[in-house]
Design a protein around this motif. Structure first.
Motif, PDB file in Angstrom:
ATOM      1  N   ASN A  94     -40.543 -32.729 -94.884  1.00  0.00           N
ATOM      2  CA  ASN A  94     -41.325 -33.785 -95.734  1.00  0.00           C
ATOM      3  C   ASN A  94     -40.942 -33.320 -97.290  1.00  0.00           C
ATOM      4  OD1 ASN A  94     -42.985 -35.136 -94.092  1.00  0.00           O
ATOM      5  ND2 ASN A  94     -44.207 -33.505 -93.693  1.00  0.00           N
ATOM      6  N   THR A  95     -39.946 -32.281 -97.556  1.00  0.00           N
ATOM      7  CA  THR A  95     -39.280 -32.054 -98.695  1.00  0.00           C
ATOM      8  C   THR A  95     -38.033 -32.920 -99.094  1.00  0.00           C
ATOM      9  OG1 THR A  95     -40.346 -29.913 -98.284  1.00  0.00           O
ATOM     10  CG2 THR A  95     -38.686 -30.283-100.054  1.00  0.00           C
ATOM     11  N   SER A  96     -37.902 -33.117-100.101  1.00  0.00           N
ATOM     12  CA  SER A  96     -36.699 -34.035-100.641  1.00  0.00           C
ATOM     13  C   SER A  96     -35.308 -33.317-100.531  1.00  0.00           C
ATOM     14  CB  SER A  96     -36.705 -34.649-101.937  1.00  0.00           C
ATOM     15  OG  SER A  96     -36.692 -33.355-102.943  1.00  0.00           O
ATOM     16  N   TRP A  97     -34.255 -33.761-100.229  1.00  0.00           N
ATOM     17  CA  TRP A  97     -33.111 -33.259-100.262  1.00  0.00           C
ATOM     18  C   TRP A  97     -32.668 -32.466-101.491  1.00  0.00           C
ATOM     19  CZ3 TRP A  97     -28.528 -32.334 -97.096  1.00  0.00           C
ATOM     20  CH2 TRP A  97     -27.339 -32.202 -97.819  1.00  0.00           C
ATOM     21  N   SER A  98     -32.861 -32.817-102.604  1.00  0.00           N
ATOM     22  CA  SER A  98     -32.770 -32.177-103.861  1.00  0.00           C
ATOM     23  C   SER A  98     -33.563 -30.900-104.034  1.00  0.00           C
ATOM     24  CB  SER A  98     -32.713 -33.263-105.071  1.00  0.00           C
ATOM     25  OG  SER A  98     -34.105 -33.650-105.196  1.00  0.00           O
ATOM     26  N   ASP A  99     -34.700 -30.971-103.595  1.00  0.00           N
ATOM     27  CA  ASP A  99     -35.408 -29.981-103.827  1.00  0.00           C
ATOM     28  C   ASP A  99     -35.215 -28.723-102.855  1.00  0.00           C
ATOM     29  OD1 ASP A  99     -37.144 -31.031-105.500  1.00  0.00           O
ATOM     30  OD2 ASP A  99     -38.701 -31.381-104.305  1.00  0.00           O
ATOM     31  N   ILE A 100     -34.775 -28.964-101.730  1.00  0.00           N
ATOM     32  CA  ILE A 100     -34.355 -28.217-100.697  1.00  0.00           C
ATOM     33  C   ILE A 100     -32.961 -27.418-101.212  1.00  0.00           C
ATOM     34  CG2 ILE A 100     -32.960 -27.893 -98.303  1.00  0.00           C
ATOM     35  CD1 ILE A 100     -35.127 -29.750 -97.270  1.00  0.00           C
ATOM     36  N   VAL A 101     -31.947 -28.168-101.778  1.00  0.00           N
ATOM     37  CA  VAL A 101     -30.658 -27.702-102.221  1.00  0.00           C
ATOM     38  C   VAL A 101     -31.016 -26.467-103.358  1.00  0.00           C
ATOM     39  CG1 VAL A 101     -28.592 -28.339-103.363  1.00  0.00           C
ATOM     40  CG2 VAL A 101     -29.262 -29.564-101.515  1.00  0.00           C
TER      41      VAL A 101
END
Length: 202
Positions: A94-101
């Motif tokens: 449920n976390t966006s790609w950009s936040d994970i990166v």
């Protein structure tokens, strides 16, 4: 070029010889074949000048091998970076790609020079690697130790060891995964990281 050719040959051989697929270490056979490209005697056995037939000299291959190690540390770090991103994507759906990166870059002090792999990390869209991209490095570590086993002098002949590798790694005969094959051949549950670090010149 030669490393890529042998890598893909490893995939082809496993597809031809095996009736079972092990996604966990999908790259094990291909990584094993790939590292023959850095074996002087094997490369010399089939490479020669296309006109004169002269065999490639050791000095030229040694220079190639030396240059291949340039930026190997950065390459290793990038593979770890991609593996951590991959696992976090499947752990935090449920976390966006950009936040994970951004999280991974901060958490592991990833240098800016490695960039954002968003548009080139195509393995994410191949379900063979979903959450398992770490298998690239895991397979390479096992392959390097398997090479050491194959080429060292001991009571088993080269042919006997090669036959065992064919049955267990490429055919996956009587085993359920490449990791199980590695344990049966080497005797350890996991590879010795020193072979991987030595290969990367670390």
């Amino acid at each position: 070029m030669m490393a890529t050719l042998l890598h893909e040959l490893g995939h082809a051989l496993q597809r031809l010889l095996s009736k079972r697929k092990s996604n966990e270490v999908l790259e094990f056979p291909s990584m094993f074949m790939q590292h023959f490209s850095s074996n002087f005697e094997i490369i010399r056995s089939f490479s020669s000048h296309y006109v004169t037939g002269e065999l490639i000299p050791r000095s030229k291959l040694d220079l190639v091998y030396k240059n291949q190690k340039d930026f190997f540390g950065t390459s290793l770090l990038f593979q770890v970076y991609l593996s951590i991103i991959d696992q976090n994507l499947f752990l935090n759906i449920n976390t966006s790609w950009s936040d994970i990166v951004s999280y991974v870059r901060r958490r592991f002090n990833i240098p800016d020079e490695l960039g954002d792999p968003t548009c080139r990390f195509y393995h994410l869209f191949n379900m063979n690697y979903a959450g398992k991209y770490y298998s690239y490095l895991w397979s390479e570590a096992m392959a390097l130790e398997l090479h050491e086993f194959l080429l060292r002098d001991d009571d088993l002949s080269f042919y006997e060891k090669a036959l065992r590798i064919r049955k267990l790694v490429f055919e996956l005969k009587n085993v359920t995964s490449g990791a199980e094959a590695f344990k049966l051949i080497i005797g350890n549950n996991s590879p010795n990281e020193s072979y991987l670090l030595e290969h990367y010149g670390i």
